[in-house]
Structures are given as C-alpha cells and as structure tokens.
Motif scaffolding. Structure first.
Motif, PDB file in Angstrom:
ATOM      1  N   ARG A 391     -13.840 -31.886   0.446  1.00 16.05           N
ATOM      2  CA  ARG A 391     -12.663 -32.766   0.441  1.00 16.05           C
ATOM      3  C   ARG A 391     -11.546 -32.291   1.356  1.00 16.05           C
ATOM      4  O   ARG A 391     -10.692 -33.084   1.743  1.00 16.05           O
ATOM      5  N   ASN A 392     -11.513 -31.004   1.663  1.00 12.17           N
ATOM      6  CA  ASN A 392     -10.392 -30.487   2.459  1.00 12.17           C
ATOM      7  C   ASN A 392     -10.823 -29.234   3.222  1.00 12.17           C
ATOM      8  O   ASN A 392     -11.947 -28.749   3.077  1.00 12.17           O
ATOM      9  N   GLU A 393      -9.918 -28.693   4.043  1.00 18.57           N
ATOM     10  CA  GLU A 393     -10.214 -27.522   4.861  1.00 18.57           C
ATOM     11  C   GLU A 393     -10.454 -26.278   4.018  1.00 18.57           C
ATOM     12  O   GLU A 393     -11.255 -25.409   4.376  1.00 18.57           O
ATOM     13  N   GLN A 394      -9.740 -26.174   2.909  1.00 16.25           N
ATOM     14  CA  GLN A 394      -9.944 -25.027   2.031  1.00 16.25           C
ATOM     15  C   GLN A 394     -11.390 -24.976   1.551  1.00 16.25           C
ATOM     16  O   GLN A 394     -12.048 -23.932   1.599  1.00 16.25           O
ATOM     17  N   ALA A 395     -11.898 -26.107   1.102  1.00 11.09           N
ATOM     18  CA  ALA A 395     -13.274 -26.161   0.614  1.00 11.09           C
ATOM     19  C   ALA A 395     -14.259 -25.854   1.735  1.00 11.09           C
ATOM     20  O   ALA A 395     -15.240 -25.118   1.531  1.00 11.09           O
ATOM     21  N   ARG A 396     -14.013 -26.393   2.934  1.00 17.62           N
ATOM     22  CA  ARG A 396     -14.923 -26.140   4.049  1.00 17.62           C
ATOM     23  C   ARG A 396     -14.932 -24.661   4.434  1.00 17.62           C
ATOM     24  O   ARG A 396     -15.991 -24.087   4.737  1.00 17.62           O
ATOM     25  N   ALA A 397     -13.758 -24.033   4.418  1.00 15.93           N
ATOM     26  CA  ALA A 397     -13.687 -22.611   4.768  1.00 15.93           C
ATOM     27  C   ALA A 397     -14.443 -21.763   3.749  1.00 15.93           C
ATOM     28  O   ALA A 397     -15.157 -20.818   4.113  1.00 15.93           O
ATOM     29  N   ARG A 398     -14.307 -22.096   2.478  1.00  9.98           N
ATOM     30  CA  ARG A 398     -15.003 -21.330   1.440  1.00  9.98           C
ATOM     31  C   ARG A 398     -16.513 -21.512   1.541  1.00  9.98           C
ATOM     32  O   ARG A 398     -17.275 -20.548   1.406  1.00  9.98           O
ATOM     33  N   VAL A 399     -16.957 -22.738   1.777  1.00 15.06           N
ATOM     34  CA  VAL A 399     -18.395 -22.993   1.891  1.00 15.06           C
ATOM     35  C   VAL A 399     -18.969 -22.275   3.101  1.00 15.06           C
ATOM     36  O   VAL A 399     -20.012 -21.607   3.018  1.00 15.06           O
ATOM     37  N   LEU A 400     -18.298 -22.377   4.252  1.00 15.31           N
ATOM     38  CA  LEU A 400     -18.801 -21.750   5.459  1.00 15.31           C
ATOM     39  C   LEU A 400     -18.785 -20.226   5.330  1.00 15.31           C
ATOM     40  O   LEU A 400     -19.743 -19.553   5.726  1.00 15.31           O
ATOM     41  N   GLY A 401     -17.704 -19.668   4.772  1.00 17.66           N
ATOM     42  CA  GLY A 401     -17.631 -18.218   4.612  1.00 17.66           C
ATOM     43  C   GLY A 401     -18.749 -17.690   3.731  1.00 17.66           C
ATOM     44  O   GLY A 401     -19.420 -16.699   4.075  1.00 17.66           O
ATOM     45  N   ALA A 402     -18.973 -18.359   2.598  1.00 21.89           N
ATOM     46  CA  ALA A 402     -20.050 -17.926   1.702  1.00 21.89           C
ATOM     47  C   ALA A 402     -21.409 -18.123   2.360  1.00 21.89           C
ATOM     48  O   ALA A 402     -22.301 -17.269   2.239  1.00 21.89           O
ATOM     49  N   GLY A 403     -21.577 -19.241   3.070  1.00 23.22           N
ATOM     50  CA  GLY A 403     -22.834 -19.486   3.762  1.00 23.22           C
ATOM     51  C   GLY A 403     -23.124 -18.452   4.828  1.00 23.22           C
ATOM     52  O   GLY A 403     -24.267 -18.000   4.994  1.00 23.22           O
ATOM     53  N   LEU A 404     -22.094 -18.039   5.569  1.00 22.17           N
ATOM     54  CA  LEU A 404     -22.270 -17.003   6.590  1.00 22.17           C
ATOM     55  C   LEU A 404     -22.689 -15.671   5.970  1.00 22.17           C
ATOM     56  O   LEU A 404     -23.563 -14.971   6.483  1.00 22.17           O
ATOM     57  N   GLY A 405     -22.047 -15.312   4.872  1.00 25.45           N
ATOM     58  CA  GLY A 405     -22.391 -14.053   4.208  1.00 25.45           C
ATOM     59  C   GLY A 405     -23.825 -14.051   3.704  1.00 25.45           C
ATOM     60  O   GLY A 405     -24.566 -13.085   3.895  1.00 25.45           O
ATOM     61  N   ILE A 406     -24.222 -15.149   3.047  1.00 24.62           N
ATOM     62  CA  ILE A 406     -25.594 -15.251   2.542  1.00 24.62           C
ATOM     63  C   ILE A 406     -26.584 -15.263   3.708  1.00 24.62           C
ATOM     64  O   ILE A 406     -27.640 -14.618   3.663  1.00 24.62           O
ATOM     65  N   GLY A 407     -26.235 -15.977   4.778  1.00 25.63           N
ATOM     66  CA  GLY A 407     -27.100 -16.009   5.953  1.00 25.63           C
ATOM     67  C   GLY A 407     -27.239 -14.649   6.606  1.00 25.63           C
ATOM     68  O   GLY A 407     -28.318 -14.295   7.116  1.00 25.63           O
ATOM     69  N   ALA A 408     -26.158 -13.867   6.601  1.00 21.34           N
ATOM     70  CA  ALA A 408     -26.217 -12.525   7.184  1.00 21.34           C
ATOM     71  C   ALA A 408     -27.231 -11.652   6.446  1.00 21.34           C
ATOM     72  O   ALA A 408     -27.991 -10.896   7.061  1.00 21.34           O
ATOM     73  N   VAL A 409     -27.262 -11.762   5.116  1.00 24.45           N
ATOM     74  CA  VAL A 409     -28.237 -10.985   4.345  1.00 24.45           C
ATOM     75  C   VAL A 409     -29.652 -11.458   4.660  1.00 24.45           C
ATOM     76  O   VAL A 409     -30.584 -10.649   4.760  1.00 24.45           O
ATOM     77  N   ALA A 410     -29.833 -12.764   4.820  1.00 26.42           N
ATOM     78  CA  ALA A 410     -31.158 -13.291   5.167  1.00 26.42           C
ATOM     79  C   ALA A 410     -31.646 -12.708   6.492  1.00 26.42           C
ATOM     80  O   ALA A 410     -32.838 -12.411   6.648  1.00 26.42           O
ATOM     81  N   LEU A 411     -30.741 -12.521   7.450  1.00 26.53           N
ATOM     82  CA  LEU A 411     -31.114 -11.910   8.727  1.00 26.53           C
ATOM     83  C   LEU A 411     -31.382 -10.415   8.566  1.00 26.53           C
ATOM     84  O   LEU A 411     -32.360  -9.886   9.102  1.00 26.53           O
ATOM     85  N   MET A 412     -30.524  -9.734   7.825  1.00 25.00           N
ATOM     86  CA  MET A 412     -30.712  -8.298   7.618  1.00 25.00           C
ATOM     87  C   MET A 412     -31.994  -8.010   6.843  1.00 25.00           C
ATOM     88  O   MET A 412     -32.574  -6.928   6.964  1.00 25.00           O
ATOM     89  N   ALA A 413     -32.451  -8.980   6.059  1.00 28.11           N
ATOM     90  CA  ALA A 413     -33.674  -8.789   5.265  1.00 28.11           C
ATOM     91  C   ALA A 413     -34.903  -8.623   6.142  1.00 28.11           C
ATOM     92  O   ALA A 413     -35.939  -8.148   5.671  1.00 28.11           O
ATOM     93  N   ALA A 414     -34.804  -8.989   7.413  1.00 27.03           N
ATOM     94  CA  ALA A 414     -35.922  -8.777   8.329  1.00 27.03           C
ATOM     95  C   ALA A 414     -36.076  -7.306   8.705  1.00 27.03           C
ATOM     96  O   ALA A 414     -37.079  -6.923   9.316  1.00 27.03           O
ATOM     97  N   THR A 415     -35.099  -6.475   8.341  1.00 23.74           N
ATOM     98  CA  THR A 415     -35.169  -5.044   8.661  1.00 23.74           C
ATOM     99  C   THR A 415     -35.024  -4.160   7.428  1.00 23.74           C
ATOM    100  O   THR A 415     -35.031  -2.941   7.543  1.00 23.74           O
ATOM    101  N   LEU A 416     -34.869  -4.769   6.244  1.00 22.64           N
ATOM    102  CA  LEU A 416     -34.657  -4.013   5.012  1.00 22.64           C
ATOM    103  C   LEU A 416     -35.372  -4.693   3.851  1.00 22.64           C
ATOM    104  O   LEU A 416     -35.619  -5.903   3.892  1.00 22.64           O
ATOM    105  N   GLY A 417     -35.626  -3.936   2.796  1.00 26.30           N
ATOM    106  CA  GLY A 417     -36.162  -4.518   1.569  1.00 26.30           C
ATOM    107  C   GLY A 417     -35.022  -4.958   0.669  1.00 26.30           C
ATOM    108  O   GLY A 417     -34.426  -4.147  -0.038  1.00 26.30           O
TER     109      GLY A 417
END
Length: 444
Positions: A391-417
């Motif tokens: 609905r607003n920029e606050q919500a978009r920033a929170r969704v994108l920030g959380a998505g980036l963090g989760i995505g970063a772990v998904a990438l790091m998982a290719a080199t770690l258990g």
C-alpha cells in the motif's frame, strides 16, 4: 461480603508473588534473581508478544557462544533453543488469556513440512536415523519457529521491533569489528559471534538489508544513527571475514539496499566517503587481495593458482555429484554426506558438502530436492505478490529488505551447509509477517 471479595481478589497475585520472592531471597538470592527476571519477562511478553521475537533474535546471534554443555537425546541445548521453547510456552499462555488466533498457516510452512517429511523418508530408506535425526528434528523445529514468528507478528506494529533489533545488532557489529584481525592467516579473518567467518558473513548479509528495509522511513537522529551505523559497520565486518562468497553475494544485495535508501542520498554519500577513508586503515588489504585474486585466477582458468579451500570445494563438488548419480532417487540419507563420499581432509576427517543444495541432492536425492525447490518458489511468490500489493513505500521497503536478506542466504547456501541455519528461519517468519501487512492498512 461480595464487595470485600472483589476488592481483595486483585491483590492476591501480587501478594503471592511478593511472598514467593521473599522466601526465595531468604533461601537462595541467585534463585530469587532468576525468578524476578522470569516474572518481568513474562509480564512484558504477555503485554507485547513481539518481545519474544526480540529475545529469540538476541539468543540466535550468540547461538554458537550459547552452548550450555548440556544435551538432550544427543541434541545440544543452546540459548536459541531455550529462547524458542520459552516463546512457544509464552505464546500459548498469551492466546489462552486473550483468545488471540493461536496459529496462522502459509504455503511456505507447507513446503517446510514437505522438506521434513522427505528427510524422514530418505532416512528410513537408508537406515540412517541415528545421524538423520538432527536434520529431521531441526527442520521440524524451524517450521514451528517460522509459524510462531509469523503468527505473533502478523497483526502487530513492527517499528519498535525493527529499532530494537537494529540497535542490538549494531552493538554486536561494533564488538565484531573491534575484535577481528587478532591473528595471522585464517586466524586474522573476522568470525563475529559465529566462530566461523563464512557463517558470520551470512548472518550480516541476512540481517543488514532486512533491518535497513525496516528503518528506511525512520525519522530523526535515531533513524539516521542506526542506518549510518549499519551501512558503515556491516560492509566492514563482511570484508574482515574475507568471505569470497559474501563478496559475490553483495553484487545482488547492494543495488537493492541502494534502491531502498534512494531518498537518503546524504547518508549514503557520507558513509561512502567515510568508508573510502577508513577502510584501508582497518582492513588487511594484502590478505584480501590474495584471497580474492585466487578466486579470480581460478575463474579465469589461470594455472598455478594455489588455494586449499577452492581445491577442497572442487573435489567435494565432484564427489557430491557422483553421490547424487548413485542415489538420485532417495539419497544416501540425511547427515551421511561425509562418510558416503569418503572424502577425507588432510587432517583425516570427513568433510561436509559446503553446499546446501549439493548436500540435499546427495543425501536425499530428488525426494529432497523437489520440496526444497518448492520452498524457494513459495518464498519468491510471497515476496512478489506482497511487493505488488504493498500500500505504501514503507511496506515496499520492508518487503524488499526482507526479501534481499533471505535471498542473500539462498546464495550463500551454495557455499555453506545452511539447511537449519536458525536466524534465517526467524527472519523468514518476519518476512511472512511483513508480506501479510503489506496487503493491509499499515500498522507501523
């Protein structure tokens, strides 16, 4: 008589608690202190349930340092396990008293249950339950924690939680940066609170964009101070780990963070200038260039580039693919990668896969890979639709920030258990709550 009873009833609990604490002080002052803390935690938790997430967050940051030395059925008892168990009990009490909805479900949770079931079937088929139980029960515990976190936060204002987690993480980053670089070679790499440079880099890559997404619209000096601290300390801490995987992962994370903070150009410019001046003074640039140069040399096909870590991971990749070809349907059993491949380190120890996807393929075959892929798809779909419905920029920033963090772990998982990396799942619960709120009127 009735009036007297009504007047006395509210005093019963405080008097009983006072007498109980008084007795404990007389018998055992340490026990009284513990009881007092427990009463305070219980009171605060029943009034504001998100504090339970805050307690779990603090415990998980110090998870490796939080080993108690005790074990239950071979499972080590850690601070994070105690925090999650206590949170479950407190949430049960809260819902019983307030009649709040005790559980919310989500497709991500269904995929997680499928992952645990696949691990169970694979373990049964391979007769490997002795070692597989850690993966199976770990996944079930992570499932419960995601469900609990999502349910507790879905209808709660999150601004206070974001600020608390950010302030605590900044303090931890300060300690990590100051204490890094105390040795030579591998000992000089920053390990934070995790005891391992790559795991610590993963923690920082997960939490930094998520917290910045929640702080993007935070006004005043508090908001600026927290954002600048995260922007300055997090990259420095990651560089101190000399994690090559994290450096590659940052190519994915940094543009997203810059977009989230696009309205904070002054802060970005200030921290960029400070980093350009201060980083050479606080980092071992020679060691960094040697490690990153070896990676570039290998990628470019240069001969004569010696790197024990890359050599080991290359061999493990080949061994893991061979294991998958031999057990492509149901795997060799969760937890069996080292013995099943037979690869020994120079120290004579079996080595883990250093790759969550390779580990799953070898140990669980297609039976495990399919629910793992569905798990990833469910997360991506959740972020995609939450972003579109925000609905607003606050919500978009929170969704994108959380998505980036989760995505970063998904990438790091290719080199770690990282199949049971606890902080990932706690923040996944936060992501589900943020995605839920993005489609509704903002709760702040």
């Amino acid at each position: 008589m009735s009036t007297t009873g009504e007047a006395v009833r509210p005093l019963v609990l405080p008097v009983a608690l006072g007498l109980g604490l008084g007795g404990l002080v007389t018998l055992s002052p340490p026990a009284a202190a513990v009881a007092l803390v427990a009463v305070l935690v219980t009171t605060v938790s029943l009034r504001w349930p998100p504090v339970l997430v805050a307690f779990s967050f603090m415990a998980m940051i110090f998870d490796k340092a939080g080993l108690t030395g005790a074990k239950v059925a071979d499972f080590p008892v850690t601070a994070s396990k105690l925090a999650v168990g206590g949170s479950m009990a407190m949430w049960a009490a809260y819902t019983a008293l307030t009649r709040e909805r005790p559980l919310r479900w989500h497709p991500v949770l269904t995929a997680m249950l499928a992952m645990a079931l696949a691990a169970l079937v694979s373990a049964t088929h391979a007769n490997a339950m002795k070692v597989a139980k850690f993966v199976i029960f770990g996944l079930l515990m992570m499932n419960a924690m995601v469900a609990l976190t999502y349910t507790m936060l879905a209808e709660q204002p999150l601004r206070g939680l974001y600020k608390f987690m950010a302030a605590f993480f900044v303090l931890v980053l300060v300690i990590a940066v100051v204490s890094a670089g105390g040795g030579a070679g591998e000992a000089a790499r920053g390990t934070g609170t995790m005891g391992d440079p790559n795991e610590w880099a993963t923690m920082v890559m997960l939490l930094t964009p998520l917290l910045l997404g929640g702080l993007a619209d935070e006004p005043g000096w508090a908001g600026s101070g927290l954002r600048l601290s995260l922007l300055g300390l997090a990259p420095l801490s990651v560089l101190q780990t000399e994690s090559r995987a994290a450096l590659l992962c940052s190519v994915f994370v940094v543009p997203g963070v810059l977009w989230i903070l696009r309205s904070r150009r002054g802060e970005l410019a200030a921290i960029g200038l400070a980093g350009a001046i201060g980083a050479p003074l606080m980092l071992d640039l020679d060691a960094m260039f040697d490690r990153f140069g070896a990676l570039v040399g290998r990628a470019g096909g240069q001969g004569g580039v010696d790197d024990a870590s890359l050599d080991e991971r290359t061999v493990l990749l080949k061994q893991g693919l061979d294991l998958f070809r031999d057990h492509w349907a149901m795997g060799s059993g969760p937890g069996s990668f080292g013995k099943a491949t037979g690869y020994l380190s120079p120290e004579g120890k079996f080595r883990p896969a250093h790759n969550t996807y390779l580990e799953t393929a070898g140990e669980q075959g297609l039976l495990g890979l399919v629910p793992l892929a569905l798990f990833g798809v469910a997360i991506v779909v959740t972020v995609w639709f939450a972003w579109g419905a925000a609905r607003n920029e606050q919500a978009r920033a929170r969704v994108l920030g959380a998505g980036l963090g989760i995505g970063a772990v998904a990438l790091m998982a290719a080199t770690l258990g990282l199949l049971t990396f606890a902080m990932f799942y706690l923040m996944l619960g936060v992501l589900l709550a943020v995605a839920h709120q993005a489609r509704k009127a903002p709760l702040d």
